[in-house]
Design a protein around this motif. Structure first.
Motif, PDB file in Angstrom:
ATOM      1  N   ALA A   1       0.673  -1.122   0.052  1.00 37.31           N
ATOM      2  CA  ALA A   1      -0.128  -0.056  -0.069  1.00 37.31           C
ATOM      3  C   ALA A   1       0.784   1.279  -0.008  1.00 37.31           C
ATOM      4  CB  ALA A   1      -0.798  -0.221   1.368  1.00 37.31           C
ATOM      5  N   THR A   2       0.329   2.097  -0.659  1.00 32.82           N
ATOM      6  CA  THR A   2       1.175   3.723  -0.613  1.00 32.82           C
ATOM      7  C   THR A   2       0.428   4.538   0.178  1.00 32.82           C
ATOM      8  OG1 THR A   2       2.151   3.121  -2.878  1.00 32.82           O
ATOM      9  CG2 THR A   2       2.290   5.064  -2.147  1.00 32.82           C
ATOM     10  N   PHE A   3       0.840   5.178   1.145  1.00 36.40           N
ATOM     11  CA  PHE A   3       0.305   5.884   2.119  1.00 36.40           C
ATOM     12  C   PHE A   3       0.712   7.622   1.489  1.00 36.40           C
ATOM     13  CE2 PHE A   3      -0.199   2.521   4.539  1.00 36.40           C
ATOM     14  CZ  PHE A   3      -1.452   2.598   5.188  1.00 36.40           C
ATOM     15  N   ASN A   4      -0.269   8.461   1.657  1.00 33.33           N
ATOM     16  CA  ASN A   4       0.070   9.811   1.147  1.00 33.33           C
ATOM     17  C   ASN A   4       0.820   9.993  -0.128  1.00 33.33           C
ATOM     18  OD1 ASN A   4      -0.136  10.445   4.062  1.00 33.33           O
ATOM     19  ND2 ASN A   4       2.007  10.265   4.378  1.00 33.33           N
ATOM     20  N   PRO A   5       0.204   9.399  -1.336  1.00 36.45           N
ATOM     21  CA  PRO A   5       0.598   9.280  -2.341  1.00 36.45           C
ATOM     22  C   PRO A   5       0.722  10.482  -3.457  1.00 36.45           C
ATOM     23  CG  PRO A   5      -2.056   8.357  -2.602  1.00 36.45           C
ATOM     24  CD  PRO A   5      -1.235   8.868  -0.960  1.00 36.45           C
ATOM     25  N   TYR A   6       1.717  10.836  -4.143  1.00 38.43           N
ATOM     26  CA  TYR A   6       1.382  11.911  -5.063  1.00 38.43           C
ATOM     27  C   TYR A   6       0.364  11.489  -6.213  1.00 38.43           C
ATOM     28  CZ  TYR A   6       6.433  13.393  -4.002  1.00 38.43           C
ATOM     29  OH  TYR A   6       7.263  13.843  -3.204  1.00 38.43           O
TER      30      TYR A   6
ATOM     31  N   ILE B   1      -4.502   6.921   0.198  1.00 42.44           N
ATOM     32  CA  ILE B   1      -3.895   5.714   0.089  1.00 42.44           C
ATOM     33  C   ILE B   1      -4.122   5.099  -1.408  1.00 42.44           C
ATOM     34  CG2 ILE B   1      -5.717   4.418   0.802  1.00 42.44           C
ATOM     35  CD1 ILE B   1      -3.785   2.340   2.347  1.00 42.44           C
ATOM     36  N   LYS B   2      -3.152   4.406  -1.842  1.00 39.28           N
ATOM     37  CA  LYS B   2      -3.373   3.622  -3.234  1.00 39.28           C
ATOM     38  C   LYS B   2      -2.984   2.428  -3.121  1.00 39.28           C
ATOM     39  CE  LYS B   2       0.560   5.484  -6.055  1.00 39.28           C
ATOM     40  NZ  LYS B   2       0.917   6.112  -7.280  1.00 39.28           N
ATOM     41  N   PHE B   3      -3.118   1.555  -4.093  1.00 37.10           N
ATOM     42  CA  PHE B   3      -2.760   0.320  -4.186  1.00 37.10           C
ATOM     43  C   PHE B   3      -2.168  -0.068  -5.719  1.00 37.10           C
ATOM     44  CE2 PHE B   3      -6.176   0.482  -0.908  1.00 37.10           C
ATOM     45  CZ  PHE B   3      -5.531   0.154   0.197  1.00 37.10           C
TER      46      PHE B   3
ATOM     47  N   HIS C   1      -7.262   3.429  -5.864  1.00 35.60           N
ATOM     48  CA  HIS C   1      -6.759   4.416  -4.823  1.00 35.60           C
ATOM     49  C   HIS C   1      -8.174   4.997  -4.232  1.00 35.60           C
ATOM     50  CE1 HIS C   1      -8.043   7.985  -7.694  1.00 35.60           C
ATOM     51  NE2 HIS C   1      -8.062   6.925  -8.627  1.00 35.60           N
ATOM     52  N   ASP C   2      -7.826   5.910  -3.198  1.00 37.28           N
ATOM     53  CA  ASP C   2      -8.742   6.717  -2.447  1.00 37.28           C
ATOM     54  C   ASP C   2      -9.172   8.041  -3.247  1.00 37.28           C
ATOM     55  OD1 ASP C   2     -10.493   7.663  -0.495  1.00 37.28           O
ATOM     56  OD2 ASP C   2      -8.468   8.275   0.814  1.00 37.28           O
TER      57      ASP C   2
END
Length: 456
Positions: free
Chosen positions: A270-275, A349-351, A362-363
């Motif tokens: 998981a990617t938190f605080n994504p660009y 967050i995104k996956f 993604h959110d």
């Protein structure tokens, strides 16, 4: 070739394209065996059958190479096992094996006479049964037309003749094995069974080619295991445990001009605080318009950074050093990203998952989209109604960013398969089949003009 070209060629083609032969059926097609019995015709092994039935050469090569003796005829549970197999072959016309019922009828005729005592005839009958079973397995385990496979792990397996037939010879219970192999997955089985029920209620009816197309897509998912399924037709995501859906949520998928492709892949982190990396067409559009209108203030107010590369070591550029008129005209390109914030298009967050088109889950800050009944609104990626709930399921713990820095990667405890598909066929609680709107026009046209049934 882009995914849109590939998808259109694979999914907008005729039903025949969906019924193409498996890779190992290389020989030219010719008729199925006719009415005469084994005793009154050449050995069955000399006959070839119409695609997508596996060719006689493939079966002969298996027997010549592996010398298994009798795969089916000498099993102690042959009668019960073959009865179950013939039922599956009868039904396989719904699944894309058009010749399945004729193969079943041919085998039944031979068995009504009795199993031959002549070694050559016994071998021919065993090979006929092997061809029938191999043809069925080749149908349900074939790669999905138009699907992008982002990982070898999720590609179809166990579809080679030696794998299929040696397994059938070795299993302790043939009937149970046939049942297990024909139960493809929860979603597939419900569609297939509803269509088979419909045909049983309408003698002489033919399978709806839309069902055949949907089953060709639905076979991508496994029978067991834990995975994420995204269906672009219903704009729904399911979380699946042990082959059964345990939770679901709404999603936003690609609009018709940016259709979300079919993908099978794996989520590893998981990617938190994504660009949010701004696509070229949006950089030429509203980003260039905003910069020409407001200048630096527009970039600062919306959290945009202009960078010199798509990499984690990218250098940030002065936005006013860029010729925005040229960007707007399409004669210059800009690489831009949006910093994490409440208005960031990726949300919190995104996956990611490997795929050639850069699609991910993604959110989103635009929660109002989930109140709509038609949610084909994105540029291809998949927006989640409740990204944190999916994160909790994937991470098996509360999804919390390690810190406030951008792009915080948190590995999943176990890599999780993700399948993005397109299922316009739906089954209600009473087992009745209906069809959703074919928003991408990927289904075969029925009766000259396709009508939507049911609700989106």
């Amino acid at each position: 070739m882009t995914y849109r070209t590939m998808i259109k060629s694979a999914c907008l083609g005729s039903a025949l394209a969906l019924m193409a032969a498996p890779a190992y059926a290389q020989e030219a097609p010719d008729p199925l065996p006719g009415e005469p019995t084994l005793a009154a015709r050449p050995p069955v092994a000399e006959f070839t059958v119409a695609k997508p039935v596996v060719s006689q050469g493939v079966i002969a090569a298996f027997y010549d190479t592996f010398r298994p003796g009798m795969v089916f005829l000498e099993r102690p549970d042959f009668d019960v096992g073959i009865a179950r197999m013939l039922d599956v072959l009868d039904r396989s016309v719904v699944e894309g094996l058009a010749e399945g019922p004729r193969l079943a009828a041919t085998i039944r005729r031979e068995l009504e006479i009795g199993i031959p005592t002549d070694p050559g005839q016994r071998a021919a009958l065993d090979r006929l049964i092997s061809r029938a079973w191999m043809s069925y397995m080749a149908t349900v385990k074939a790669p999905v037309p138009g699907m992008l496979y982002g990982a070898d792990w999720v590609k179809p397996k166990g579809n080679q003749p030696h794998e299929v037939l040696l397994t059938a010879k070795a299993v302790p219970d043939l009937a149970q094995h046939v049942t297990d192999m024909s139960n493809v997955n929860y979603f597939y089985d419900r569609i297939r069974d509803a269509e088979w029920k419909r045909l049983g209620e309408r003698p002489g009816a033919q399978p709806d080619p839309r069902v055949v197309a949907n089953l060709a897509r639905a076979r991508a998912m496994p029978r067991k295991g834990r995975y994420v399924l995204v269906d672009s037709a219903s704009q729904t995501l399911w979380m699946v445990e042990n082959g059964q859906p345990v939770d679901s949520m709404k999603v936003v998928v690609g609009k018709v001009s940016y259709a979300t492709p079919m993908i099978a892949s794996l989520i590893h982190y998981a990617t938190f605080n994504p660009y949010w990396h701004v696509p070229d067409h949006l950089a030429r559009g509203y980003l260039a318009d905003g910069m020409l209108r407001e200048g630096r203030r527009y970039a600062e107010r919306n959290g945009y950074e202009m960078i010199d590369s798509w990499s984690y070591e990218a250098n940030v550029l002065d936005p006013m050093s860029i010729d925005w008129k040229a960007v707007k005209a399409g004669t210059a390109k800009v690489q831009a990203r949006q910093l994490p914030s409440k208005i960031n298009s990726m949300g919190k967050i995104k996956f990611d998952f490997p795929n050639p088109e850069g699609i991910y889950l993604h959110d989103t800050p635009k929660k109002e989209y989930f109140d709509l009944s038609e949610r084909d609104l994105s540029n291809g990626c998949i927006r989640l109604e409740d990204a944190m709930r999916l994160g909790r399921w994937l991470l098996r713990e509360e999804p919390v960013a390690p810190n406030a820095d951008p792009e915080q990667f948190v590995p999943l405890p176990v890599g999780t398969a993700v399948y993005v598909t397109y299922l316009t066929a739906t089954v209600d609680e009473g087992g009745q089949l209906a069809f959703l709107d074919d928003i991408y026009s990927w289904d075969p046209v029925v009766g000259g003009a396709q009508q939507a049934q049911g609700q989106r």
